[in-house]
Design a protein around this motif. Sequence first.
Motif, PDB file in Angstrom:
ATOM      1  N   GLU A 225       0.840  -1.199   0.000  1.00 41.26           N
ATOM      2  CA  GLU A 225       0.000   0.000   0.000  1.00 41.26           C
ATOM      3  C   GLU A 225       0.876   1.250   0.000  1.00 41.26           C
ATOM      4  O   GLU A 225       1.796   1.378   0.797  1.00 41.26           O
ATOM      5  CB  GLU A 225      -0.922  -0.001   1.221  1.00 41.26           C
ATOM      6  N   PHE A 226       0.550   2.160  -0.929  1.00 42.09           N
ATOM      7  CA  PHE A 226       1.238   3.447  -1.031  1.00 42.09           C
ATOM      8  C   PHE A 226       0.181   4.540  -1.144  1.00 42.09           C
ATOM      9  O   PHE A 226      -0.950   4.282  -1.563  1.00 42.09           O
ATOM     10  CB  PHE A 226       2.143   3.485  -2.277  1.00 42.09           C
ATOM     11  N   PRO A 227       0.521   5.771  -0.799  1.00 43.41           N
ATOM     12  CA  PRO A 227      -0.464   6.863  -0.907  1.00 43.41           C
ATOM     13  C   PRO A 227      -0.796   7.176  -2.370  1.00 43.41           C
ATOM     14  O   PRO A 227       0.087   7.153  -3.232  1.00 43.41           O
ATOM     15  CB  PRO A 227       0.238   8.040  -0.233  1.00 43.41           C
ATOM     16  N   PHE A 228      -2.075   7.471  -2.612  1.00 37.87           N
ATOM     17  CA  PHE A 228      -2.492   7.844  -3.966  1.00 37.87           C
ATOM     18  C   PHE A 228      -1.793   9.126  -4.399  1.00 37.87           C
ATOM     19  O   PHE A 228      -1.681  10.086  -3.631  1.00 37.87           O
ATOM     20  CB  PHE A 228      -4.008   8.045  -4.020  1.00 37.87           C
ATOM     21  N   ARG A 229      -1.316   9.158  -5.656  1.00 38.35           N
ATOM     22  CA  ARG A 229      -0.593  10.325  -6.152  1.00 38.35           C
ATOM     23  C   ARG A 229      -1.310  11.007  -7.306  1.00 38.35           C
ATOM     24  O   ARG A 229      -1.531  12.208  -7.273  1.00 38.35           O
ATOM     25  CB  ARG A 229       0.834   9.947  -6.555  1.00 38.35           C
ATOM     26  N   TYR A 260       0.734  -2.985 -11.596  1.00 35.48           N
ATOM     27  CA  TYR A 260       2.190  -3.018 -11.594  1.00 35.48           C
ATOM     28  C   TYR A 260       2.629  -2.923 -10.139  1.00 35.48           C
ATOM     29  O   TYR A 260       2.234  -2.004  -9.414  1.00 35.48           O
ATOM     30  CB  TYR A 260       2.743  -1.834 -12.394  1.00 35.48           C
ATOM     31  N   ALA A 261       3.441  -3.892  -9.699  1.00 32.96           N
ATOM     32  CA  ALA A 261       3.893  -3.928  -8.308  1.00 32.96           C
ATOM     33  C   ALA A 261       5.347  -3.485  -8.244  1.00 32.96           C
ATOM     34  O   ALA A 261       6.271  -4.281  -8.381  1.00 32.96           O
ATOM     35  CB  ALA A 261       3.737  -5.341  -7.742  1.00 32.96           C
ATOM     36  N   GLY A 262       5.565  -2.183  -8.071  1.00 33.01           N
ATOM     37  CA  GLY A 262       6.919  -1.639  -8.047  1.00 33.01           C
ATOM     38  C   GLY A 262       7.508  -1.584  -6.654  1.00 33.01           C
ATOM     39  O   GLY A 262       6.796  -1.733  -5.655  1.00 33.01           O
ATOM     40  N   PRO A 263       8.802  -1.343  -6.557  1.00 31.07           N
ATOM     41  CA  PRO A 263       9.461  -1.293  -5.242  1.00 31.07           C
ATOM     42  C   PRO A 263       9.041  -0.105  -4.396  1.00 31.07           C
ATOM     43  O   PRO A 263       9.043  -0.189  -3.172  1.00 31.07           O
ATOM     44  CB  PRO A 263      10.949  -1.236  -5.599  1.00 31.07           C
ATOM     45  N   GLY A 265       6.166   1.923  -5.462  1.00 30.38           N
ATOM     46  CA  GLY A 265       4.824   2.353  -5.837  1.00 30.38           C
ATOM     47  C   GLY A 265       4.071   1.282  -6.603  1.00 30.38           C
ATOM     48  O   GLY A 265       4.650   0.290  -7.050  1.00 30.38           O
ATOM     49  N   THR A 266       2.779   1.517  -6.722  1.00 33.53           N
ATOM     50  CA  THR A 266       1.880   0.591  -7.404  1.00 33.53           C
ATOM     51  C   THR A 266       1.069   1.366  -8.438  1.00 33.53           C
ATOM     52  O   THR A 266       0.734   2.537  -8.227  1.00 33.53           O
ATOM     53  CB  THR A 266       0.921  -0.077  -6.395  1.00 33.53           C
ATOM     54  N   VAL A 267       0.761   0.691  -9.556  1.00 35.19           N
ATOM     55  CA  VAL A 267      -0.100   1.288 -10.578  1.00 35.19           C
ATOM     56  C   VAL A 267      -1.275   0.364 -10.819  1.00 35.19           C
ATOM     57  O   VAL A 267      -1.097  -0.837 -11.028  1.00 35.19           O
ATOM     58  CB  VAL A 267       0.657   1.522 -11.900  1.00 35.19           C
ATOM     59  N   GLU A 268      -2.469   0.928 -10.790  1.00 33.33           N
ATOM     60  CA  GLU A 268      -3.685   0.181 -11.127  1.00 33.33           C
ATOM     61  C   GLU A 268      -4.090   0.571 -12.547  1.00 33.33           C
ATOM     62  O   GLU A 268      -4.215   1.762 -12.872  1.00 33.33           O
ATOM     63  CB  GLU A 268      -4.801   0.530 -10.150  1.00 33.33           C
ATOM     64  N   PHE A 269      -4.302  -0.442 -13.410  1.00 31.31           N
ATOM     65  CA  PHE A 269      -4.701  -0.201 -14.793  1.00 31.31           C
ATOM     66  C   PHE A 269      -6.178  -0.540 -14.937  1.00 31.31           C
ATOM     67  O   PHE A 269      -6.573  -1.706 -14.808  1.00 31.31           O
ATOM     68  CB  PHE A 269      -3.890  -1.075 -15.750  1.00 31.31           C
ATOM     69  N   TYR A 277       0.017   5.058  -7.246  1.00 31.38           N
ATOM     70  CA  TYR A 277       0.180   5.136  -5.795  1.00 31.38           C
ATOM     71  C   TYR A 277       1.672   5.081  -5.491  1.00 31.38           C
ATOM     72  O   TYR A 277       2.371   4.151  -5.901  1.00 31.38           O
ATOM     73  CB  TYR A 277      -0.531   3.972  -5.111  1.00 31.38           C
ATOM     74  N   GLY A 278       2.181   6.077  -4.788  1.00 33.29           N
ATOM     75  CA  GLY A 278       3.601   6.113  -4.506  1.00 33.29           C
ATOM     76  C   GLY A 278       4.399   6.583  -5.709  1.00 33.29           C
ATOM     77  O   GLY A 278       3.890   7.270  -6.594  1.00 33.29           O
ATOM     78  N   ASP A 279       5.676   6.189  -5.759  1.00 33.13           N
ATOM     79  CA  ASP A 279       6.580   6.608  -6.832  1.00 33.13           C
ATOM     80  C   ASP A 279       6.783   5.466  -7.828  1.00 33.13           C
ATOM     81  O   ASP A 279       7.184   4.357  -7.442  1.00 33.13           O
ATOM     82  CB  ASP A 279       7.929   7.029  -6.257  1.00 33.13           C
TER      83      ASP A 279
END
Length: 317
Positions: A225-229, A260-263, A265-269, A277-279
């Motif tokens: 979980e990361f903050p929405f950007r 996308y599960a990044g180190p 941040g996360t991206v929802e498509f 979310y995050g960087d």
Amino acid sequence: MRERLFWILKDYGIDERIAKAFLEVPREEFLMKHYSLSHVYEDVVLVSYEDGEVFSTSSQPSLMAMFMEWVELGEGMKVLEIGGGTGYNAAVMSRIVGENGFVVTVEYFEKVCKIARENVRRLGIDSVAVVCGDGYYGVPDFAPYDVIFVTVGVDEIPEHWFRQLKDEGRVIVPINMKFSGRQPAFLFVKKGNHLEGNYKLETRFIEAGGNLGNLLERNKKLLKEFPFRKTIRVPRLQMFVELVDLLTRRLTRMNGTFYYAGPEGTVEFSGGEMRIYGDTPEIESLLSQWKSCDYRSFEHLTLHVGYNALSRISCTI
């Protein structure tokens, strides 16, 4: 009957040294099911083994021959084959690499692997090693390889393979596209910290077992979980998701939605847009590069898949 297949391959424009290798190896010796010799030497996929639990095929010879040409298979090369089946393709390649070359073939299903070992032993083929196990890890004992030759559909090109490949070495690989269900084949060349390559054609191989066939599940563990950007509208979103799949190896899916599960941040498509979310500098950089290439599909791009380096896209002419 083998001469028939030889001339079929020649009619496709296959180089004579490769066509001759198919002439020299008896395909029927690698089939655990009975076919007439006339059918064995047609240019078709054949079921080589099945028992209700495990299923293996002998791939279409013309496709395998094209793969061999694309990787520029030649005398003295060392080859890692992923998806060995009952051993036929490895036996053919052993004729091409010759006495000074070597073929290591990995088969995930132990029943099939043991059959391949027996086939190779029975025919006295000394330049093929049959390894039973998960091809995801490659076979470091025999590395480095000039060529990695993949005859099953895989979810990714693992870092293990990258490390075991020589610089300027080649990979021919069918990749399972998780969004569309397609299985395009790509030819890659190792250049520094990247595999650089292009789309070749559509295929339909058996999908790999083990870690080579469960990337979406493995990547679920990377989701945090990361903050929405922000939200970014993306033209042709499906095509971009497939590029993310190919270039980052970090795609996953939950409840029907791809992420996308990044180190960092996360991206929802979803719904034609990305929710970030995050960087996620990797994704935003790829999107910018893709835009500069006029949002082309991967068939019309050059892919630079990074290993301990950021992946990138370049435009083909």
